[in-house]
Design a protein around this motif. Structure first.
Motif, mmCIF file in Angstrom:
data_model
loop_
_atom_site.group_PDB
_atom_site.id
_atom_site.type_symbol
_atom_site.label_atom_id
_atom_site.label_comp_id
_atom_site.label_asym_id
_atom_site.label_seq_id
_atom_site.Cartn_x
_atom_site.Cartn_y
_atom_site.Cartn_z
ATOM 1 N N LEU A 13 43.665 -3.711 6.783
ATOM 2 C CA LEU A 13 42.680 -2.744 7.287
ATOM 3 C C LEU A 13 41.585 -3.443 8.087
ATOM 4 O O LEU A 13 41.080 -2.892 9.068
ATOM 5 C CB LEU A 13 42.086 -1.947 6.122
ATOM 6 C CG LEU A 13 43.075 -0.952 5.502
ATOM 7 C CD1 LEU A 13 42.614 -0.490 4.124
ATOM 8 C CD2 LEU A 13 43.275 0.255 6.437
ATOM 9 N N ALA A 14 41.229 -4.662 7.690
ATOM 10 C CA ALA A 14 40.204 -5.405 8.434
ATOM 11 C C ALA A 14 40.706 -5.670 9.854
ATOM 12 O O ALA A 14 39.966 -5.495 10.830
ATOM 13 C CB ALA A 14 39.885 -6.720 7.717
ATOM 14 N N ARG A 15 41.968 -6.056 9.970
ATOM 15 C CA ARG A 15 42.527 -6.281 11.313
ATOM 16 C C ARG A 15 42.537 -4.976 12.107
ATOM 17 O O ARG A 15 42.215 -4.960 13.290
ATOM 18 C CB ARG A 15 43.939 -6.857 11.210
ATOM 19 C CG ARG A 15 43.954 -8.333 10.804
ATOM 20 C CD ARG A 15 45.337 -8.956 11.010
ATOM 21 N NE ARG A 15 46.375 -8.378 10.154
ATOM 22 C CZ ARG A 15 46.625 -8.796 8.900
ATOM 23 N NH1 ARG A 15 45.922 -9.782 8.361
ATOM 24 N NH2 ARG A 15 47.583 -8.224 8.193
ATOM 25 N N GLY A 16 42.881 -3.875 11.429
ATOM 26 C CA GLY A 16 42.896 -2.581 12.109
ATOM 27 C C GLY A 16 41.519 -2.189 12.620
ATOM 28 O O GLY A 16 41.371 -1.731 13.759
ATOM 29 N N ALA A 17 40.515 -2.379 11.793
ATOM 30 C CA ALA A 17 39.152 -2.017 12.203
ATOM 31 C C ALA A 17 38.714 -2.881 13.376
ATOM 32 O O ALA A 17 38.069 -2.390 14.321
ATOM 33 C CB ALA A 17 38.191 -2.173 11.023
ATOM 34 N N ALA A 18 39.095 -4.166 13.353
ATOM 35 C CA ALA A 18 38.722 -5.060 14.454
ATOM 36 C C ALA A 18 39.369 -4.579 15.751
ATOM 37 O O ALA A 18 38.718 -4.518 16.804
ATOM 38 C CB ALA A 18 39.142 -6.497 14.132
ATOM 39 N N THR A 19 40.632 -4.177 15.689
ATOM 40 C CA THR A 19 41.321 -3.669 16.883
ATOM 41 C C THR A 19 40.608 -2.445 17.448
ATOM 42 O O THR A 19 40.474 -2.291 18.656
ATOM 43 C CB THR A 19 42.768 -3.228 16.517
ATOM 44 O OG1 THR A 19 43.370 -4.271 15.774
ATOM 45 C CG2 THR A 19 43.588 -2.895 17.736
ATOM 46 N N LEU A 20 40.164 -1.577 16.553
ATOM 47 C CA LEU A 20 39.524 -0.326 16.985
ATOM 48 C C LEU A 20 38.063 -0.531 17.355
ATOM 49 O O LEU A 20 37.435 0.366 17.922
ATOM 50 C CB LEU A 20 39.609 0.711 15.859
ATOM 51 C CG LEU A 20 41.016 1.207 15.508
ATOM 52 C CD1 LEU A 20 41.024 1.910 14.151
ATOM 53 C CD2 LEU A 20 41.521 2.162 16.602
ATOM 54 N N GLY A 21 37.510 -1.680 17.002
ATOM 55 C CA GLY A 21 36.092 -1.923 17.260
ATOM 56 C C GLY A 21 35.176 -1.191 16.283
ATOM 57 O O GLY A 21 34.038 -0.873 16.606
ATOM 58 N N TRP A 22 35.664 -0.901 15.076
ATOM 59 C CA TRP A 22 34.856 -0.203 14.066
ATOM 60 C C TRP A 22 34.212 -1.205 13.117
ATOM 61 O O TRP A 22 34.785 -2.274 12.858
ATOM 62 C CB TRP A 22 35.729 0.712 13.213
ATOM 63 C CG TRP A 22 36.407 1.829 13.933
ATOM 64 C CD1 TRP A 22 36.319 2.151 15.262
ATOM 65 C CD2 TRP A 22 37.318 2.764 13.342
ATOM 66 N NE1 TRP A 22 37.107 3.229 15.529
ATOM 67 C CE2 TRP A 22 37.734 3.633 14.379
ATOM 68 C CE3 TRP A 22 37.806 2.963 12.059
ATOM 69 C CZ2 TRP A 22 38.622 4.684 14.147
ATOM 70 C CZ3 TRP A 22 38.694 4.006 11.826
ATOM 71 C CH2 TRP A 22 39.092 4.864 12.868
ATOM 72 N N ASN A 23 33.083 -0.843 12.547
ATOM 73 C CA ASN A 23 32.500 -1.690 11.506
ATOM 74 C C ASN A 23 33.376 -1.602 10.262
ATOM 75 O O ASN A 23 34.030 -0.581 10.016
ATOM 76 C CB ASN A 23 31.032 -1.318 11.220
ATOM 77 C CG ASN A 23 30.870 0.004 10.459
ATOM 78 O OD1 ASN A 23 31.561 0.258 9.463
ATOM 79 N ND2 ASN A 23 29.957 0.844 10.911
ATOM 80 N N ALA A 24 33.415 -2.665 9.495
ATOM 81 C CA ALA A 24 34.179 -2.667 8.233
ATOM 82 C C ALA A 24 33.624 -3.774 7.352
ATOM 83 O O ALA A 24 33.287 -4.852 7.840
ATOM 84 C CB ALA A 24 35.658 -2.898 8.494
ATOM 85 N N PHE A 25 33.488 -3.481 6.077
ATOM 86 C CA PHE A 25 32.862 -4.438 5.151
ATOM 87 C C PHE A 25 33.275 -4.086 3.731
ATOM 88 O O PHE A 25 33.903 -3.050 3.491
ATOM 89 C CB PHE A 25 31.328 -4.396 5.308
ATOM 90 C CG PHE A 25 30.792 -2.988 5.255
ATOM 91 C CD1 PHE A 25 30.558 -2.383 4.021
ATOM 92 C CD2 PHE A 25 30.576 -2.250 6.412
ATOM 93 C CE1 PHE A 25 30.112 -1.078 3.952
ATOM 94 C CE2 PHE A 25 30.133 -0.931 6.348
ATOM 95 C CZ PHE A 25 29.894 -0.349 5.118
ATOM 96 N N THR A 26 32.895 -4.926 2.795
ATOM 97 C CA THR A 26 33.226 -4.671 1.392
ATOM 98 C C THR A 26 32.253 -3.635 0.836
ATOM 99 O O THR A 26 31.042 -3.826 0.905
ATOM 100 C CB THR A 26 33.101 -5.958 0.569
ATOM 101 O OG1 THR A 26 33.782 -6.992 1.259
ATOM 102 C CG2 THR A 26 33.703 -5.786 -0.818
#
Ligand SMILES: Cc1cc2nc3c(=O)[nH]c(=O)nc-3n(C[C@H](O)[C@H](O)[C@H](O)COP(=O)(O)OP(=O)(O)OC[C@H]3O[C@@H](n4cnc5c(N)ncnc54)[C@H](O)[C@@H]3O)c2cc1C
Ligand code: SF4
Lengths: 146, 553
Positions: free
Chosen positions: B185-198
């Motif tokens: 999911l972290a890779r997916g968020a990076a591709t989409l340019g979305w923030n993602a964190f724990t």
């Protein structure tokens, strides 16, 4: 005992097709039949007469189609009959309050509940299904919580 | 006064999440507190690890309710048909009936609300037919109390986890570890340019406040924690209250009504309790105090206000402008499932929630509000079977069995608590016919959320699908949502905060308008319920109200 010997035989034969044995134990090897009987005498006692009636109707249906009870049919015929019931395609009249699809879907749920739930529920002996899929609750041997 | 009658400084109804916080703060400030809880004080061994009877899947019961038959409710469906329901049924909208309340067995996600969650009407306008309103307080008013909750209950978080909401102090505990699905999911968020964190969780990621760390078992949400690393008020503020010697906890004590005098002052409660601690026989008792706090959860607190009529308050306490029980809300939860192309080699360890995005909490074109999205807890096999197998798969036979073993470790899913647009018609009233074990009219739940909620939920569902696809899921599926009543675990809103008595039930601190010594410290207070799990906000409000009571007494 919520079921007659004939109903029990039909139940066991049905479970053997719903979750069959292959290289891993199936429902019968894991004790799922006992899990269901236990539920029918306790938590689901009110439902027991309907399921019992459904098991009798399953045999009636098998006899109408093939001249023999469900348990004595070859497995291909058993599977075809389960599939037909799932789609409410019946050769005999089922009770309107408990149609064939509702009956078979309820048994599909009960089988999976017993087989995939925790072993203490009685239908997943030695965690057979959990080992098959790669699940372990990883609970500590000695809980430290009060 | 009979022998069972007694007098305290403060009586608190409900030793759940909010009630426990208030008990700790007030007992430590020197008040003599009586804490009345209808459930029991359950130990670890009293809460079975039963996969068919717990608080995420309660097919045949749950693992905290005793005597479920004694606590019915009535549910009215959107077509107007009503039926009696019991705690394990979805339409009961249960939390948990035990000391600790829902937090005894919760998922521990401990989010601060977004600053704009407190000003939804100002930001979006109020849709016709809805009761969307601003809170009478702002994020900044709650921030110091969020901080207290994070530190005194214990929250583990990623420093960037609340970038959307300014914080002064770091989380006291390091974030939960990453999981294999989280990496996709972290890779997916990076591709989409979305923030993602724990995401922040109220769990001891290391020993904290005298209790052990989480051992990452795989039977977490809905169960008791084997190491007591699941933080709530039951293992923090409540023990602190009891340690003062000034707090008396009575369990299996069901409060039946709040007693008020002609001037509207609350002076006590009437309750049912066992004649001796283990007896099945109950007796009616009264207790008196100069401050009364209700913390029974959003459904039961509303019911208690409605039950506590008096000649001066024929429609119940705090119900001067007909808000008690209305605006009942929870969270719509779009759930999106998918399959990764390969099984992750190391199955996720508990708790399992390890990545979230706040990309869509606000600012979604044409949509009111939004939701945080996160991955989920480690799935129990039976939950995976019921809800996360591809829909076209046969439900039985070898094909199903093989799918279970091939797909269980490939499953990935996302979900998010959608901020609801409240409706005044989604409500708790008293049922005219059905009575509980004590002969009291039960809560009757009726109405649905506002249709705007559905639009937001569908928007969020589509974003969750986008995320799963970008993460590399081969197949992604979910179901559309329908208009219904929403409350259940995240129940809120039935005694909303309002500066003006015409607009709600309590003042901006949680004191019931018109009753200057009657307070509420549970989810009922929420004007809106944020696009996040609600419990940290319930705790912050409870800390704030209790501090105010302590300061004014
Ligand atoms: C399985 C599960 C998972 C959850 N996960 C999360 C999560 O990850 N994050 C999150 O933010 N929230 C989560 N929640 C929700 C969270 O637990 C609740 O929001 C929270 O507990 C509500 O707090 P409260 O004080 O309003 O009520 P409760 O905690 O429900 O407490 C109310 C208490 O009052 C008692 N009571 C009621 N009426 C009476 C009466 N008349 N007399 C005496 N006692 C009474 C009840 O028995 C109960 O103990 C979860 C809940 C569940 C069930
Ligand atoms: S995963 Fe951790 S917090 Fe959850 S029950 Fe297991 S040990 Fe407790």
């Amino acid at each position: 005992m919520p079921l007659t010997p004939t109903q029990l035989e039909a139940l066991r034969a049905l479970l053997d097709r719903l979750i069959p044995n292959d290289e891993f134990p199936g429902a019968l090897a894991a004790g799922t039949d006992k899990f269901i009987l236990q539920l029918l005498t306790h938590a689901c006692a009110a439902e027991a007469p309907f399921l019992a009636q459904g098991l009798t109707q399953l045999d009636t249906e098998a006899i109408a189609r093939h001249g023999q009870t469900f348990a004595t049919l070859p497995i291909t015929a058993q599977d075809a009959l389960i599939f037909a019931l799932e789609h409410n395609r019946t050769a005999t009249p089922w009770p309107a309050a408990f149609p064939a699809a509702a009956f078979i879907n309820r048994l599909i749920d009960l089988a999976a509940e017993g087989f995939y739930a925790d072993p203490a529920n009685g239908g997943n002996r030695d965690g057979a299904s959990w080992r098959m899929i790669g699940y372990d609750p990883l609970l500590p041997a000695r809980p430290s919580a009060p | 006064m009979s022998a069972a009658d007694s007098t305290y400084d403060v009586i608190i109804v409900g030793a759940g999440l909010g009630g426990g916080i208030a008990a700790g703060v007030l007992a430590e400030s020197g008040q003599r507190v009586l804490l009345l809880e209808r459930g029991r004080d359950l130990r670890y061994r009293d809460i079975p690890g039963d996969h068919l009877r717990h608080h995420r899947l309660s097919i045949y019961g749950d693992n905290t309710t005793h005597e479920p038959a004694g606590h019915p409710r009535v549910f009215v469906d959107p077509q107007g048909h009503s039926r009696t329901v019991y705690p394990h049924e979805a339409d009961y909208h249960n939390n948990a009936l035990t000391v600790g309340g829902g937090a005894r067995i919760w998922g521990m996600q401990a989010w601060r609300f977004h600053p704009d969650d407190f000003r939804m009407a100002s930001r979006y306008g109020t849709p016709a037919g809805s009761s969307l309103a601003d809170w009478p307080i702002a994020y900044a008013d709650l921030a110091p109390f969020y901080e207290r909750a994070e530190h005194e209950v214990g929250v583990a978080g990623d420093p960037s986890a609340t970038d959307y909401a300014p914080r002064e102090r770091a989380f006291p505990l390091p974030p939960v570890p990453a999981t294999p699905t989280g990496a996709w999911l972290a890779r997916g968020a990076a591709t989409l340019g979305w923030n993602a964190f724990t995401p922040p969780l109220a769990v001891n990621t290391k020993p904290y406040l005298g209790r052990a760390a989480c051992v990452q078992c795989r039977q977490c949400i809905g169960f008791a924690c084997p190491t007591d690393a699941r933080n709530g008020s039951h293992n923090t503020l409540l023990p602190r209250a009891l340690a003062t010697g000034r707090c008396t906890l009575i369990t299996r004590a069901h409060v039946a009504r709040v007693l008020t005098d002609a001037s509207g002052r609350a002076h006590g409660v009437e309750y049912f309790a066992p004649t001796t601690p283990d007896s099945a026989q109950t007796e009616r008792r009264t207790a008196h105090a100069s401050t009364i706090i209700l913390a029974g959860g959003a459904i039961e607190t509303a019911r208690l206000l409605l039950l506590s009529t008096s000649p001066q308050h024929p429609r119940g306490l705090g119900n001067h402008s007909d808000h008690v029980g209305r605006h009942l809300q929870g969270h719509y939860y779009p759930i999106v499932s998918g399959l990764l192309p390969v099984g992750f080699e190391n199955p996720n360890l508990g708790p399992g929630v390890s990545i979230a995005t706040t990309q869509f909490n606000h600012g979604n074109p044409g949509i009111i509000g939004g939701a945080m999205l996160a991955n989920d807890f480690v799935k129990l096999p039976i939950i995976f079977w019921r809800s996360h197998l591809p829909p076209e798969l046969p439900r039985w036979g070898l094909a199903n069995k093989k799918a279970m073993r091939e797909l269980y470790l490939r499953g990935i899913d996302l979900r998010g608590p959608v901020q609801e647009i409240p409706s005044p018609d989604s409500r708790v009233t008293l049922d005219p016919h059905v009575r509980d074990h004590f002969g009291l009219p039960v809560a009757r739940l009726s109405g649905t959320t506002h249709p705007e909620t559905l639009r937001t939920a569908e928007f969020i569902r589509a974003r969750a699908e986008d995320w799963l696809r970008a993460a590399g899921a081969e197949r992604v599926w979910s179901s559309p949502m329908d208009l219904r009543l929403s409350a259940s675990q995240h129940q809120a809103g039935t005694a909303r905060l309002a500066a003006d008595p015409r607009d709600g039930v309590t003042d901006p601190f949680g004191r019931v308008h018109g009753h200057d010594n009657l307070w509420i410290t549970d989810g009922s207070l929420h004007v809106t319920n944020g696009g996040f799990n609600p419990a940290l906000t319930i705790m912050a409000l409870a800390f704030r109200a209790a501090a105010k009571i302590a300061a004014t007494r």
